[in-house]
Design a protein around this motif. Structure first.
Motif, PDB file in Angstrom:
ATOM      1  N   GLN A 172       0.860  -0.694  -0.002  1.00 32.69           N
ATOM      2  CA  GLN A 172      -0.107  -0.253   0.211  1.00 32.69           C
ATOM      3  C   GLN A 172       0.645   0.836  -0.048  1.00 32.69           C
ATOM      4  O   GLN A 172       0.633   2.426  -0.389  1.00 32.69           O
ATOM      5  N   LEU A 173       1.929   1.537   0.928  1.00 34.34           N
ATOM      6  CA  LEU A 173       2.681   2.252   0.649  1.00 34.34           C
ATOM      7  C   LEU A 173       3.800   2.644  -0.920  1.00 34.34           C
ATOM      8  O   LEU A 173       3.760   3.744  -0.996  1.00 34.34           O
ATOM      9  N   ALA A 174       3.970   1.299  -1.271  1.00 36.15           N
ATOM     10  CA  ALA A 174       4.655   1.617  -2.634  1.00 36.15           C
ATOM     11  C   ALA A 174       3.699   1.988  -3.783  1.00 36.15           C
ATOM     12  O   ALA A 174       3.958   3.184  -4.611  1.00 36.15           O
ATOM     13  N   HIS A 175       2.111   1.949  -3.806  1.00 37.03           N
ATOM     14  CA  HIS A 175       1.136   2.421  -4.628  1.00 37.03           C
ATOM     15  C   HIS A 175       0.866   3.922  -4.416  1.00 37.03           C
ATOM     16  O   HIS A 175       1.090   4.425  -4.814  1.00 37.03           O
ATOM     17  N   THR A 176       0.922   4.505  -2.868  1.00 39.59           N
ATOM     18  CA  THR A 176       0.651   5.293  -2.677  1.00 39.59           C
ATOM     19  C   THR A 176       2.096   6.422  -3.569  1.00 39.59           C
ATOM     20  O   THR A 176       2.265   7.575  -3.952  1.00 39.59           O
ATOM     21  N   LEU A 177       3.500   5.376  -2.653  1.00 36.37           N
ATOM     22  CA  LEU A 177       4.239   5.857  -3.597  1.00 36.37           C
ATOM     23  C   LEU A 177       5.006   6.632  -4.652  1.00 36.37           C
ATOM     24  O   LEU A 177       5.153   7.535  -5.663  1.00 36.37           O
ATOM     25  N   CYS A 178       3.730   5.719  -6.038  1.00 35.70           N
ATOM     26  CA  CYS A 178       3.834   6.238  -6.811  1.00 35.70           C
ATOM     27  C   CYS A 178       2.576   7.337  -7.476  1.00 35.70           C
ATOM     28  O   CYS A 178       3.467   7.420  -8.910  1.00 35.70           O
ATOM     29  N   VAL A 179       2.006   7.557  -6.737  1.00 41.63           N
ATOM     30  CA  VAL A 179       1.123   8.631  -7.316  1.00 41.63           C
ATOM     31  C   VAL A 179       2.351  10.082  -6.862  1.00 41.63           C
ATOM     32  O   VAL A 179       2.476  10.719  -7.373  1.00 41.63           O
ATOM     33  N   GLU A 358      15.572   6.400  16.590  1.00 36.56           N
ATOM     34  CA  GLU A 358      14.163   5.361  16.543  1.00 36.56           C
ATOM     35  C   GLU A 358      13.727   5.877  17.176  1.00 36.56           C
ATOM     36  O   GLU A 358      13.213   6.820  17.834  1.00 36.56           O
ATOM     37  N   GLY A 359      12.015   5.559  16.346  1.00 37.63           N
ATOM     38  CA  GLY A 359      10.057   6.270  17.095  1.00 37.63           C
ATOM     39  C   GLY A 359      10.159   4.727  15.885  1.00 37.63           C
ATOM     40  O   GLY A 359      10.017   4.475  15.381  1.00 37.63           O
ATOM     41  N   GLU A 360       8.735   5.538  16.621  1.00 37.21           N
ATOM     42  CA  GLU A 360       7.175   4.768  15.482  1.00 37.21           C
ATOM     43  C   GLU A 360       6.300   5.507  14.839  1.00 37.21           C
ATOM     44  O   GLU A 360       6.325   6.886  15.351  1.00 37.21           O
ATOM     45  N   ALA A 361       5.902   5.497  14.259  1.00 37.42           N
ATOM     46  CA  ALA A 361       4.534   6.292  13.474  1.00 37.42           C
ATOM     47  C   ALA A 361       3.673   5.330  13.562  1.00 37.42           C
ATOM     48  O   ALA A 361       3.389   4.539  12.980  1.00 37.42           O
ATOM     49  N   VAL A 362       2.256   5.918  13.812  1.00 36.23           N
ATOM     50  CA  VAL A 362       0.778   5.676  13.117  1.00 36.23           C
ATOM     51  C   VAL A 362       0.350   6.235  11.795  1.00 36.23           C
ATOM     52  O   VAL A 362       0.168   7.186  12.112  1.00 36.23           O
ATOM     53  N   PHE A 363      -0.190   5.766  11.084  1.00 37.13           N
ATOM     54  CA  PHE A 363      -0.161   5.894   9.882  1.00 37.13           C
ATOM     55  C   PHE A 363      -1.994   4.881   9.666  1.00 37.13           C
ATOM     56  O   PHE A 363      -2.425   3.777   9.846  1.00 37.13           O
ATOM     57  N   GLN A 364      -2.743   5.350   8.745  1.00 38.72           N
ATOM     58  CA  GLN A 364      -3.239   4.202   9.118  1.00 38.72           C
ATOM     59  C   GLN A 364      -3.836   3.933   7.323  1.00 38.72           C
ATOM     60  O   GLN A 364      -3.248   5.607   5.981  1.00 38.72           O
ATOM     61  N   ILE A 365      -4.343   3.033   6.568  1.00 41.00           N
ATOM     62  CA  ILE A 365      -4.441   2.751   4.502  1.00 41.00           C
ATOM     63  C   ILE A 365      -5.933   3.082   4.743  1.00 41.00           C
ATOM     64  O   ILE A 365      -6.901   2.570   5.165  1.00 41.00           O
ATOM     65  N   THR A 366      -5.987   4.052   3.852  1.00 41.92           N
ATOM     66  CA  THR A 366      -7.806   4.274   3.369  1.00 41.92           C
ATOM     67  C   THR A 366      -7.497   4.005   1.370  1.00 41.92           C
ATOM     68  O   THR A 366      -6.622   4.165   1.121  1.00 41.92           O
ATOM     69  N   THR A 367      -8.953   4.183   0.803  1.00 35.76           N
ATOM     70  CA  THR A 367      -8.584   4.385  -0.189  1.00 35.76           C
ATOM     71  C   THR A 367      -7.965   4.994  -1.024  1.00 35.76           C
ATOM     72  O   THR A 367      -7.607   5.441  -2.352  1.00 35.76           O
ATOM     73  N   GLY A 368      -7.694   5.796  -0.696  1.00 37.57           N
ATOM     74  CA  GLY A 368      -7.339   7.367  -1.271  1.00 37.57           C
ATOM     75  C   GLY A 368      -5.780   7.254  -0.573  1.00 37.57           C
ATOM     76  O   GLY A 368      -4.648   7.935  -0.872  1.00 37.57           O
ATOM     77  N   GLY A 369      -4.466   5.395  -0.274  1.00 35.55           N
ATOM     78  CA  GLY A 369      -3.882   5.346   0.387  1.00 35.55           C
ATOM     79  C   GLY A 369      -3.198   5.921   1.812  1.00 35.55           C
ATOM     80  O   GLY A 369      -4.548   6.305   2.298  1.00 35.55           O
ATOM     81  N   LEU A 370      -1.716   6.159   2.194  1.00 37.87           N
ATOM     82  CA  LEU A 370      -1.760   6.084   3.522  1.00 37.87           C
ATOM     83  C   LEU A 370      -1.814   7.442   4.067  1.00 37.87           C
ATOM     84  O   LEU A 370      -1.235   8.430   3.842  1.00 37.87           O
ATOM     85  N   MET A 371      -2.451   7.325   4.694  1.00 44.47           N
ATOM     86  CA  MET A 371      -2.983   9.106   5.177  1.00 44.47           C
ATOM     87  C   MET A 371      -2.644   9.229   7.189  1.00 44.47           C
ATOM     88  O   MET A 371      -1.813   8.134   8.019  1.00 44.47           O
ATOM     89  N   ASP A 372      -2.868   9.967   7.824  1.00 42.48           N
ATOM     90  CA  ASP A 372      -2.650  10.452   8.969  1.00 42.48           C
ATOM     91  C   ASP A 372      -4.200   9.865   9.821  1.00 42.48           C
ATOM     92  O   ASP A 372      -4.769   9.427   8.803  1.00 42.48           O
ATOM     93  N   VAL A 373      -4.028   9.221  11.190  1.00 41.06           N
ATOM     94  CA  VAL A 373      -4.563   8.192  12.126  1.00 41.06           C
ATOM     95  C   VAL A 373      -5.835   9.922  12.214  1.00 41.06           C
ATOM     96  O   VAL A 373      -5.416  10.504  12.547  1.00 41.06           O
ATOM     97  N   LYS A 374      -7.335   9.604  12.035  1.00 41.27           N
ATOM     98  CA  LYS A 374      -8.336  10.396  11.810  1.00 41.27           C
ATOM     99  C   LYS A 374      -8.674  10.103  13.239  1.00 41.27           C
ATOM    100  O   LYS A 374      -8.844   8.983  14.241  1.00 41.27           O
ATOM    101  N   ASP A 375      -8.946  11.421  14.211  1.00 44.45           N
ATOM    102  CA  ASP A 375      -9.091  11.300  15.804  1.00 44.45           C
ATOM    103  C   ASP A 375     -10.882  10.274  16.122  1.00 44.45           C
ATOM    104  O   ASP A 375     -11.487  11.340  15.116  1.00 44.45           O
TER     105      ASP A 375
END
Length: 375
Positions: A172-179, A358-375
């Motif tokens: 999914q990250l690969a598909h988002t990067l394509c755009v 070192e660190g972590e990030a949370v994201f979510q997969i949507t129909t529009g690709g990778l996005m920030d997590v909505k509260d």
């Protein structure tokens, strides 16, 4: 740049890539004009950006044709191109031993060619200040929190590896990067084309359409700027990389995706008896990827699978480690570990990077690709 050694002579690169026609840089810019990007002004009003505002940048390599001006026979230059060498930078990344393996090139000719290429390039040391201003482009992932973790996005000039279980978001990250790679530079894009080598059959062009719409781009123009090839054996995969040099030398590419880099090696080599040969062939392929990244200033994004690690320790609930061993670990500049979160959320952890904490990030997969997590 150092010349990494290659054990076997270069095979002839077959034209496997399924791109409709080879476009020049100028016609590429016309294609980019078909994909105007949306931008919000201060009042939150949506604006369409003009196609003319596509940034130009100077070429980062010397074409192999310039050797003719240094007294090299045009026939010999053609032999180099047939072997997949299209730039002087790429030429200097080969050993003389591998160059003499090209049919029709004697040792004397190779010495003369290398001497001419050295005159065109400055292959020595440079200061840290010069290196700092080198044109590294960072391409947005679509998620701001993930971009911040990566220091701005996926970097050019190096290999970024993402590993994790199935359904952890690698493809999914690969598909988002394509755009996002096709966005202009001021919108944190790469302003360039994408090459996609698929070893698992997971690329879906229809998945690109909603992601392009999210970024406000014309889906057909975006798809036209992606060249795709399906690889079935590790040899086919390597030949595709050799054939890429021809395309990257004449068109502005900014991203190369290999999804996944290890899958065919796990199929084509079996058992411990073939492990040493497998790792050597894998090292040659990763060396080729590194050279492509530096030769053409492209970002290389590879996905990797995981293997069970029974010796990982009794206190680890889910012991898994990336496949490929130390060879892959040393070749990848930035290693990202992806894992599932709750629902459509995914967690990305920096596993290894020379310039990132070192660190972590949370994201979510949507129909529009990778996005920030909505509260």
């Amino acid at each position: 740049r150092t010349c990494a050694s290659q054990t076997s002579p270069l095979p002839q690169p077959p034209p496997h890539f399924s791109s409709s026609s080879t476009r020049t840089s100028a016609s590429y810019r016309r294609t980019r004009g078909m994909a105007p990007s949306k931008q919000y002004d201060e009042g939150g009003q949506l604006q369409l950006m003009e196609a003319d505002r596509v940034e130009e940048e100077e070429e980062c390599f010397e074409s192999i044709d310039k050797l003719i001006s240094q007294g090299i026979n045009s026939g010999d230059v053609k032999k180099l191109q047939d072997a997949g060498i299209y730039t002087c930078n790429g030429l200097m990344m080969h050993t003389k031993k591998s160059l003499t393996g090209i049919k029709g090139l004697s040792e004397a000719k190779v010495d003369k060619i290398c001497e001419a290429a050295e005159k065109l390039l400055s292959q020595g040391f440079m200061t840290g200040s010069d290196l700092l201003i080198k044109s590294v482009v960072r391409i947005t992932t679509g998620s701001q929190t993930l971009d911040e973790l990566l220091g701005g996005g996926i970097e050019t000039l190096c290999i970024t590896e993402a590993f994790g279980e199935f359904r952890s978001g690698k493809t999914q990250l690969a598909h988002t990067l394509c755009v996002s790679t096709q966005l202009p530079l001021h919108m944190h894009g790469g302003n360039g084309k994408v090459a996609y080598i698929d070893t698992e059959g997971t690329f879906r062009p229809e998945r690109i359409v909603p992601i392009a719409e999210r970024f406000g781009m014309d889906a057909n123009a975006v798809l036209d700027n992606i060249i795709y090839a399906r690889a079935y054996t590790y040899e086919h995969q390597y030949n595709l990389l050799l054939g890429l040099a021809a395309k990257m030398a004449e068109e502005p590419f900014r991203l190369l995706i290999v999804d996944s880099v290890i899958a065919l090696f796990r199929v084509d080599f079996s058992g411990r008896g073939e492990l040493a040969e497998r790792q050597q062939k894998l090292a040659q392929m990763l060396s080729r990827l590194t050279k492509i990244a530096e030769e053409f200033n492209v970002a290389v994004y590879i996905t990797n699978q995981v293997i069970a690690d029974p010796g990982g320790g009794m206190f680890i609930t889910d012991p898994k480690k990336p496949a490929g061993g130390h060879v892959l670990a040393h070749a990848a500049t930035i290693r990202l570990m992806l894992r599932k979160g709750k629902g459509e959320q995914r967690v990305c952890k920096i596993f290894d990077a020379p310039n990132l904490p070192e660190g972590e990030a949370v994201f979510q997969i949507t129909t529009g690709g990778l996005m920030d997590v909505k509260d």
